[in-house]
Design a protein around this motif. Structure first.
Motif, mmCIF file in Angstrom:
data_model
loop_
_atom_site.group_PDB
_atom_site.id
_atom_site.type_symbol
_atom_site.label_atom_id
_atom_site.label_comp_id
_atom_site.label_asym_id
_atom_site.label_seq_id
_atom_site.Cartn_x
_atom_site.Cartn_y
_atom_site.Cartn_z
ATOM 1 N N LEU C 92 0.854 -1.272 0.069
ATOM 2 C CA LEU C 92 0.011 0.009 -0.122
ATOM 3 C C LEU C 92 0.887 1.290 -0.112
ATOM 4 O O LEU C 92 0.744 2.412 -0.920
ATOM 5 N N SER C 94 3.776 1.506 -1.059
ATOM 6 C CA SER C 94 4.678 1.544 -2.164
ATOM 7 C C SER C 94 3.858 2.530 -3.330
ATOM 8 O O SER C 94 4.269 2.779 -4.407
ATOM 9 N N ASP C 95 2.581 2.230 -3.195
ATOM 10 C CA ASP C 95 1.540 2.716 -4.207
ATOM 11 C C ASP C 95 0.815 4.295 -3.581
ATOM 12 O O ASP C 95 -0.444 4.715 -4.005
ATOM 13 N N ALA C 592 9.307 -0.314 -4.348
ATOM 14 C CA ALA C 592 8.839 0.975 -5.141
ATOM 15 C C ALA C 592 8.973 0.398 -6.638
ATOM 16 O O ALA C 592 9.379 -0.412 -7.292
ATOM 17 N N GLY C 593 7.808 1.024 -6.998
ATOM 18 C CA GLY C 593 7.250 0.993 -8.477
ATOM 19 C C GLY C 593 6.516 2.065 -8.924
ATOM 20 O O GLY C 593 6.244 3.115 -8.160
ATOM 21 N N GLU C 594 5.508 1.665 -10.028
ATOM 22 C CA GLU C 594 4.718 3.045 -10.351
ATOM 23 C C GLU C 594 3.618 3.028 -9.576
ATOM 24 O O GLU C 594 3.188 2.253 -8.552
ATOM 25 N N LYS C 595 3.051 4.440 -9.236
ATOM 26 C CA LYS C 595 2.390 4.922 -8.195
ATOM 27 C C LYS C 595 1.041 5.454 -8.954
ATOM 28 O O LYS C 595 1.243 6.000 -9.883
ATOM 29 N N PHE C 640 -4.395 -2.950 -11.243
ATOM 30 C CA PHE C 640 -3.862 -1.782 -10.595
ATOM 31 C C PHE C 640 -4.301 -0.343 -11.076
ATOM 32 O O PHE C 640 -4.027 0.611 -10.318
#
Lengths: 166, 579, 679
Positions: C92, C94-95, C592-595, C640
């Motif tokens: 959660l 991470s987004d 960590a990645g796309e948010k 997502f």
């Protein structure tokens, strides 16, 4: 709520009155109604979604939620030719990714888009079920199997040539 | 004599209907018919020549232009003219090792003609059942050992019994025909090729649990299946097999089709129910299970197509006979969709207990181009891979689970030594991430993050510790996700790590794809010394990335190149290197 | 009703049949965290935070919706449960695209809620502003005047035009409350019976004293100087911080129950050992009062003195002997204080000798500007080579001319001598303001670090002696700014309070969500200039020690405070997500990645929705449908990409919102915000 102030589109809502009459009192038929609406309009215009919500006694949020959940539904018109490129496992193993790159490069669009001239739309689909012909694409119902990047481009160019000759 | 064209989706895609039309146009007066899918997809289009009920010749890879020859030969009675089109003895062996129960009529009868089904012994099981008690029916299924063919392998009798014992009216019997595994198509084949077998199986189930309404939830991408099933329902109704007072016994049960709209998650039974109710296909919490509170909050039973396709046979032949096939824990047969790098791809039905090796080599004929086989993927995005050295594993729910794969719905994708296993895991995660309904955190964000990590690994941007990170995240997603989709989504990653860890390490540590499949790790170069300037590659490059003068060395513009590999295949001088 | 008994975490718990594990646990005082569950809507099971483990069950179950089985054994914090829960929270986070706290607060060493008090000032509630400040700083009027405000350095308003004048707003609000003669003074907790001795009455010591006294302990501050305040009194000149202001704030601290004893020097008047006997805990906050020497020839001459030594003499009213011509060496704030004080002390010619250029000066710009206005001459790129004297008294200082060379480790270009180039100034005195050291005499028992400074644990503030804690300039990294000492003292007070109650709870920096400033589009904000602090004219102020700043008017303060961009989340205090994130030590960066982007929409009349903070618990949608009966909110897309939309394109549907706020009330994070007040 009757006077929709929606000014974005003006679809002929009478086209779906029969469908709505048939289904509006059948609970759980929203997906069927949307499928029929898409058959009629080619996609789901916003005003049609709104109209369906009113007639089916639900809210636009609900209808929009369903319309965006399923891949079958389109909220934008599609091109004259709809390329459905199979991304099933067999096609993947046999190089569908390369086919996609080639098509995208040729048409200058990516998955889900339509070319500016309105000729082609590209849609990746889960599995067309022609695994032994992989990699496969389907254009307006016509299946093209055992593709190579070059073959895919030739097919598209062929359609362009045919259109130009008309 | 009679000409029968195989018109399953697969055959039609290969041109079968064009062949049919060409034959029809000739107006030869010869009886012309269709049948469904025999499963030999690699030979489509297939045309069978029957003499009364006997198949006398099977023609394969038939083209529209062959129509004239076929008609002439049949007319003259001299079929030797067709030897060029006839199936080889070797290819015939595709069927030899199979045992066809679910597919027993597929590719043999005309699916659009109920009489052909009845002539083949159809609806006899229903007649028999209607004189039994529902409990006796369930007992017979229990004896057979039939387990759900959709993936989980739950005993069918148990589900039926739970629905039967559940309070509440009406009850629903639902068929899950939302075959979502991108590589499995047996359910489609059954509906297209033998729809009455499904209807009969479902009627028996409905009688057993006491359901008055049956719904078949068919995947939207199966238009032909929907058309054929609609027709079959009409025919069955007309004959009194469906509707009110079936066969005069007072049993009332009708059937309708619900077309899905494209969502893999709807293969999960509670999501399917939501979708049937016209909502977003987001899974519900279990318990309560559908047997207690399902469609319209009523007791509901859901089985998949292949499961139902076995039911009539079991009733007719007895549960014992079914249970005699297979292993201790897995009874009967299982249908597999054999695809990928296989010589003879198609639908095969084998008794439980056969080894993977037998399926791939004896039935499938081995690997395309006789390359080295690496693994098979079973169970699609929810399953895992079985490596070559475990090919003696037998088809059995427990034995397959022990390898880290699952029986699944029957997708069997063969991979050779040119398939990157990290890429394969990424492919499946890309699929599940796209198909995640978005409800629960573990699946919605977890599959997305798994995909991102795999993606960076295949791009040569993997970091030390990524394998462990994948494993930890997989574990979390499996334990935390709400439904089967999320709980099984990590399987392809875990099983490829388990058997092909070295491939992951090569991508991460050496920034190298051992099989040369990951395109971001490749560069295409034309070796000046070897290039003769024949211009073939430049002409055939789909994106015009290659340029050069005639008879002078060519060059590849790397910014344009999509690394499709076309030029390497074409170059006769081996001048193009891939690194 | 039919009762059942289950065992949760080893405790026998009674509950109603057909009740969920979550409810039975709650009724028995066991809290199971959950984000997507709310009592007034149907069970949903999305977040997966409430998972629990049941004995003999391979699968974890969602406590919010699983009906408890009679006789079952559940674990709500088992290793497996925590692992799965932690991953859900990490995913959660991470987004999550949002700021829990504004950069101002995060960059303040004391963690002051700058945004909170600036907002209170904007609303005209200065008293509330001071209440907020005093949660961290017991000397707001003093600190507001002297703080070099790291908050403003971090302030994002600088990306629009200039940062908010946060420090001056603090001083404005604090002055208002001081003038009201009704101090903000929280009620101390009941007496604990424990006593604490604090050595040093500077900002660090006084802060520790204040918070420990409020916690119910008997606190005595011992200080070597005649009056309390430490460097605030003896290092900061009167024209920046009037002693009268400091006196009032120290009086407030005293009225919190702090005893204060002056003229007590450790090692001379009393020993550390004696204080340890006398008190349950001792805090060493002695500061850094020794000058660093120049290390050049002539530094022992009469007329060479340290910067803080000079300032202290002025504060004490003692003669300084600086003469008419003064050279101040150094480029920091102490150098500025020294040169400007020298001007006021009657020097006619005041030079500042600095080895680099103005750009590299650590002193605040405003100080340099005001010093220049007051006639101070800056000799950049020079360094004392030797100090020349006659009869043991300074007469000249010879300067080595410097130039800037390659950047050093800190990124600053280091000065290098230009061979053979010198300049000589005639001066009566040389004031060295090039750094301070700790005078550890009397504290020999404590372990020192390599630099001769007291070692204290960074999280427990414990020294090598049990029960002795240390904070501020005298510890670890040495001399810093007042607010840094206050921040440490504040945290130390919490740790010491725990210690006195028999608990060992080291300070842990709270985990917060932060946005990357680079991702923010500042062009959408209208520009509005920073309000300037009015000051007395240079020609007037240079002749006396009266305060230079005149203070903000009410209108100035409100206008300035309204410039705040309100970066921090309105829901930080109530946010369940961040609460749980802090309960389980998270490392969301590993995923960590796309948010989802921080897209803010105000389609509904009184509700603002922030996409970046939405966790898709779907509570708003369910509240709108099930409680409000409206159904105007809904999920759009899947996977997502899924988002919640406050209706789509038709305004008549949006106006279907009844403003019932059921959605806002149920939102577990700050994704939904009531903005009715703004209209």
């Amino acid at each position: 709520m009757k006077n929709c102030k929606c000014s974005h589109q003006t679809s002929d809502l009478s086209l779906i009155s029969n469908v709505l009459d048939e289904y509006k009192n059948k609970p759980g038929s929203l997906i069927t109604v949307l499928q029929k609406a898409q058959e009629i309009y080619g996609y789901l215009p916003t005003d049609v979604i709104y109209h369906i919500a009113q007639e089916m006694d639900t809210t636009p949020a609900e209808v929009m939620g369903v319309a965006t959940f399923y891949t079958q539904f389109r909220l934008k018109p599609v091109g004259k030719y709809l390329i459905m490129l199979c991304q099933g496992t067999a096609c993947h193993v046999n190089g569908s990714e390369r086919i996609e790159s080639a098509i995208c490069q040729r048409l200058g669009i990516s998955d889900g888009d339509t070319t500016d001239d309105g000729m082609f739309s590209l849609k990746n689909v889960a599995c067309l079920g022609c695994c032994s012909l992989s990699p496969v694409m389907m254009i307006n119902g016509e299946t093209y199997g055992s593709l190579t990047p070059q073959k895919a481009i030739e097919i598209i160019d062929g359609i362009y040539a045919k259109e130009a000759g008309k | 004599m009679r000409i029968v064209v195989g018109e399953g989706s697969c055959g039609i895609a290969a041109g079968a209907h064009k062949v049919y039309e060409a034959v029809e146009k000739l107006n030869s007066g010869i009886e012309l018919g269709i049948t469904g899918c025999i499963g030999m997809c690699f030979l489509e289009p297939i045309v069978d020549i029957y003499d009364r009920e006997e198949l006398v010749l099977r023609l394969v890879r038939v083209k529209e232009s062959d129509a004239q020859t076929i008609v002439q030969a049949v007319k003259s009675g001299d079929l030797t003219q067709l030897s060029g089109l006839a199936i080889t003895e070797d290819d015939k062996s595709f069927l030899d090792k199979q045992t066809r129960i679910a597919l027993r009529n597929c590719g043999i009868i005309d699916p659009t003609d109920i009489d052909q089904y009845i002539n083949a012994g159809g609806y006899k099981a229903l007649e028999k059942v209607l004189s039994m008690t529902p409990q006796a029916v369930i007992d017979e299924i229990k004896v057979s050992g039939l387990a759900g063919r959709g993936g989980a392998g739950f005993p069918t009798w148990f589900k039926w019994n739970a629905a039967r014992e559940s309070n509440g009216e009406p009850k629903y019997l639902i068929c899950n025909a939302d075959e979502g595994d991108p590589g499995a198509f047996m359910d489609r084949a059954v509906i297209e090729s033998d729809p009455h077998n499904l209807i009969e199986g479902m009627l028996i189930g409905a009688y057993a649990i006491g359901a008055a309404e049956m719904v078949v939830y068919v995947r939207a991408e199966y238009p032909l299946a929907i058309v054929r099933l609609e027709k079959a329902i009409e025919q069955a109704r007309a004959k009194g097999y469906l509707g009110k007072n079936i066969l005069g016994t007072g049993f009332c049960c009708d059937m309708r089709i619900k077309a899905g709209a494209g969502a893999f998650v709807c293969g999960e039974e509670t999501a399917l129910i939501e979708s049937l109710e016209g909502k977003r296909g987001m899974p519900r919490l279990k318990p309560p299970f559908p047997a207690q509170c399902g469609y319209n909050d009523q007791p509901s039973n859901i089985n998949n197509v292949e499961t139902f396709a076995n039911v009539a046979w079991i009733i007719q032949n007895g549960g014992e006979k079914f249970a005699a096939m297979g292993t201790k824990d897995s009874k009967g047969t299982k249908v597999f969709a054999l695809t990928g790098k296989i010589k003879r791809g198609g639908l095969v039905e084998v008794p439980m207990g056969m080894t993977i090796r037998d399926i791939i080599y004896d039935i499938g004929g081995g690997i395309r181009g006789d390359r080295k086989c690496k693994a098979v993927q079973l169970g699609g995005p929810s399953g895992g891979c079985v490596p070559y050295d475990k090919f003696d594993t037998v088809i059995d729910y427990k034995a397959l689970a022990a390898t880290g794969a699952i029986m699944g719905s029957g997708g069997m994708v063969v991979m050779d030594d040119t398939t990157c296993m990290v890429g394969m895991a990424k492919f499946f995660l890309d699929f599940t991430a796209k198909e995640s309904c978005g409800k629960c955190v573990h699946c919605r964000i977890g599959t997305k993050r798994l995909l991102e990590i795999l993606d960076r690994i295949t791009k040569g941007e993997g970091k030390d510790g990524d394998i462990e990170l994948l494993e930890e995240l997989c574990d979390g997603v499996k334990s935390g996700a709400l439904c089967g989709l999320g709980q099984t989504a990590p399987n392809p990653v875990l099983s490829t790590i388990r058997y092909f860890r070295d491939e992951y390490e090569a991508h991460i540590k050496e920034k190298r794809c051992p099989v040369g499949e990951c395109r971001d790790l490749l560069t295409y170069t034309i070796e000046k010394e070897k290039c003769r300037g024949c211009t073939l590659c430049a002409k055939k490059c789909p994106v015009n990335a290659i340029s050069g003068q005639v008879k002078a060395p060519h060059e590849i513009d790397r910014d344009v190149c999509i690394k499709c590999g076309q030029c390497v295949t074409l170059c006769r001088f081996g001048a193009i290197t891939v690194r | 009703m039919d009762k059942i008994t289950v065992t949760i975490n080893g405790k026998a718990c009674q509950g109603n049949r057909n009740d969920t594990i979550l409810n039975i646990a709650a009724a028995n005082g066991i809290v199971i965290p959950t984000l997507c569950h709310h009592y007034n809507v149907k069970r949903y099971g999305a977040c997966g935070i409430c998972v629990v483990e049941a004995e003999n069950s391979p699968k974890l179950m969602r406590a919010c919706s699983t009906v408890a089985t009679d006789g079952a054994v559940y674990y709500t914090e088992s290793e497996r449960v925590v692992k799965v829960r932690k991953i859900a929270l990490e995913l959660l986070m991470s987004d999550h695209e949002g700021d829990c706290k504004g950069p101002c607060s995060l960059n303040c060493p004391a963690g002051t809620d700058c945004q909170g008090y600036v907002k209170a000032i904007a609303q005209g509630d200065n008293r509330h502003a001071v209440e907020i400040i005093k949660e961290k700083i017991p000397l707001p009027a003093s600190i507001g005047r002297v703080c070099p405000h790291p908050c403003e350095t971090a302030c994002r308003r600088a990306h629009v035009e200039e940062p908010i004048s946060i420090a001056f707003l603090k001083y404005y609000a604090a002055d208002k409350v001081l003038a009201s003669n009704s101090p903000v003074l929280p009620k101390p907790k009941p007496a604990s019976g424990k006593t604490v001795g604090i050595i040093g009455g500077g900002p660090g010591g006084l802060t520790a004293a204040y918070f420990l006294a409020l916690a119910g302990h008997a606190v005595t501050v011992y200080d070597a100087m005649p009056q309390m305040g430490g460097m605030l009194r003896y290092g900061i000149p009167e024209y920046r911080l009037p002693k009268s202001v400091l006196d009032k704030e120290i009086a407030e601290i005293r009225s919190a129950g702090v005893k204060m004893e002056n003229n007590i020097k450790i090692g001379t008047d009393i020993t550390l050992a004696q204080l340890r006997d006398r008190h349950d805990a001792v805090v060493v906050a002695i500061g850094a009062w020794k000058n660093m020497g120049l290390g050049c020839e002539g530094e022992d001459l009469d007329g060479v003195m340290g910067g803080i030594e000079f300032l202290r003499k002025i504060a004490l009213g003692l003669p300084t002997g600086i003469g008419k011509s003064v050279a101040v060496v150094g480029g920091g704030n102490t150098a500025m204080d020294a040169c400007r004080t020298a001007v006021r002390a009657g020097a006619e010619k005041v030079y500042v000798i600095y080895r680099r250029t103005r750009d590299e000066m650590p002193a605040e710009d405003i100080e340099i500007d005001e010093a220049t206005e007051e006639g101070v001459v800056f000799k950049f790129l020079t360094n004392p080579d030797c100090i020349i004297g006659e009869n043991g008294k300074v007469t000249k200082v010879r300067l080595q001319v410097m130039e800037l060379g390659e950047p050093d480790a800190s990124g600053r270009r280091s000065p290098v001598p230009v061979e053979g180039e010198f300049e000589t100034l005639s001066v009566d005195s040389v004031i060295c303001a090039i750094g301070q050291k700790v005078n550890v005499s009397g504290f020999e028992e404590l372990e020192l670090n390599k630099r001769g400074i007291i070692s204290a644990d960074e999280r427990t503030f414990a020294t090598s002696l049990p029960g002795v804690f240390a904070v501020g300039d005298a510890t670890n990294r040495g001399a810093s700014i007042a607010i840094a000492a206050i921040g440490e003292a504040n945290k130390a007070a919490m740790v010491i309070d725990g210690y006195l109650c028999g608990m060992d709870i080291p300070y842990r920096k709270p985990y917060v969500s932060e946005r990357d400033t680079d991702d923010i589009d500042f062009t959408r904000f209208e520009k509005s200039a920073r309000v300037k602090m009015p000051v007395r004219p240079a020609q007037q102020r240079k002749h006396d020690f009266k305060e230079v700043n005149l203070g903000f008017s009410d209108a100035d303060a409100v206008a300035e405070a309204k410039r705040c961009l309100e970066c921090g989340c309105h829901d930080y205090k109530d946010c369940k997500l961040i609460k749980y994130a802090n309960m389980y030590e998270l490392d969301p960066d590993r995923f960590a990645g796309e948010k989802h982007t921080c897209y803010v929409e105000r389609k509904l009349e009184v509700i603002e929705r922030n996409q970046g903070k939405c966790i898709l618990c779907n509570l708003c949608v369910r509240e709108c449908r099930e409680v409000a009966g409206k159904g105007i909110l809904g999920l759009v897309d899947r996977g997502f990409k899924t988002v919640i939309r406050p209706e789509f394109r038709d305004s008549s549907v949006i106006s279907g919102c009844a403003d019932c706020l059921a959605c806002v009330d149920a939102c577990p994070t700050g994704a939904l915000k009531f903005i009715g007040n703004k209209k």
